[in-house]
Design a protein around this motif. Structure first.
Motif, short mmCIF file in Angstrom:
data_model
loop_
_atom_site.label_atom_id
_atom_site.label_comp_id
_atom_site.label_asym_id
_atom_site.label_seq_id
_atom_site.Cartn_x
_atom_site.Cartn_y
_atom_site.Cartn_z
N ASN A 170 0.87 -1.18 0.00
CA ASN A 170 0.00 0.00 0.00
C ASN A 170 0.91 1.23 0.00
N TRP A 199 -1.25 -1.35 -10.55
CA TRP A 199 -0.45 -1.88 -9.43
C TRP A 199 0.78 -0.99 -9.26
N LYS A 201 -1.18 -0.86 -5.22
CA LYS A 201 -2.23 -0.06 -4.59
C LYS A 201 -1.62 1.26 -4.14
#
Length: 316
Positions: A170, A199, A201
């Motif tokens: 993340n 991609w 996140k």
């Protein structure tokens, strides 16, 4: 057997401390061989090695931390860091651990070991917490960073987290605030790049307090900011440890917590090999921690797992 190449010449405390750290490491890990790269003009290797698993590699040159890197560096083939990286490049070592000149390390790693991708600049990644895994990238390998380079750091950091743990990466960009209106033009451009990608996140901007807590586990910044943030954090910790006893406060719990949570050393990610950079000012304990970290990433051949992760995501 894990083969660790130790560049003994870079630390502020000299090769003697590096040798002591190496002795303790091979005593603690029965499946480790340590190749000890030293400048024979500075350090005299013992006539009788304390272990057959400490293999001396005598060199006749070393790069000091104070040296300015220029093109002559690439001709210094008998320098300790040059020879260690050369052995890594031909699979004669599983990981290199150095405490020396960061600029020299990065330049030679790119030149000798090679990059995973031509325009994916290598970055130093530091685990700020191991469980759950949280990382800061970059820490000083790159100071002047355009948006594309920062985007590359995000890809490398995300790959590192997902290769080293079961967590989904993340990513966030370190900024002066979380509002999209804040930050430099470079930060805003990188924000848009990451927002447009499938991609990893991406959760926008992060502020400094999110380095140690929260859902964002890959914090991205340029090397100047990252290095300053890391050393300021370490400096604050050392300051508190020195001051609290003056107020009759026990610091043992804090020391145990930090020891459990911290990693000694950073990983240079983005090259075709495993490479760990320890602090130049590392003492015996910190050197051992950096070498242990190197052993840890060598066991899983981390660079290969990162390469696989990037390939799966269509980056390579």
């Amino acid at each position: 057997m894990i083969r660790v190449a130790i560049d003994a010449m870079g630390g502020d405390l000299g090769p003697r401390i590096a040798f002591q750290a190496t002795e303790k490491i091979v005593a603690a890990f029965a499946d480790v061989e340590a190749y000890f790269y030293f400048d024979s003009q500075v350090f005299e290797f013992p006539d009788e090695s304390p272990s057959s698993r400490i293999i001396p590699v005598a060199c006749h040159d070393s790069v000091s931390c104070m040296e300015v890197v220029d093109r002559s560096l690439f001709k210094r083939v008998d320098a300790t860091i040059y020879r260690a990286l050369s052995d890594l490049s031909v699979s004669q070592a599983d990981v290199v651990v150095t405490f020396g000149n960061t600029a020299a390390m990065v330049a030679l790693a790119r030149h000798i070991v090679g990059l995973l991708r031509p325009k994916l600049y290598p970055a130093l990644i530091r685990e700020m917490r191991p469980n759950p895994l949280r990382c800061l990238v970059d820490l000083g390998a790159n100071v002047h960073c355009p948006a594309e380079m920062l985007n590359g750091f995000a890809l490398l950091g995300a790959s590192y987290v997902e290769a080293r743990s079961d967590s989904e990466a993340n990513v966030a960009l370190l900024n002066v605030g979380v509002e999209t209106s804040k930050g430099s033009s470079v930060i805003k451009e990188c924000y848009q790049m990451l927002s447009d990608q499938n991609w990893p996140k991406f959760s926008g901007f992060a502020e400094g307090f999110e380095l140690f807590a929260g859902e964002k586990n890959v914090i991205v910044c340029d090397g100047m900011v990252g290095n300053a943030v890391l050393k300021a954090s370490e400096g604050l910790f050392m300051f508190l440890l020195s001051q609290l006893p003056k107020h009759s406060m026990d610091t043992s719990a804090i020391e145990q917590l930090v020891q459990a949570e911290s990693r000694h050393g950073a990983c240079l990610v983005g090259i075709k090999g495993n490479l760990v950079k320890g602090h130049g000012r590392s003492d015996l304990k910190a050197m051992m921690g950096a070498i242990e970290y190197g052993i840890d990433i060598a066991r899983t051949n981390l660079y290969k797992r990162i390469e696989t992760k990037l390939t799966q995501q269509g980056v390579l």
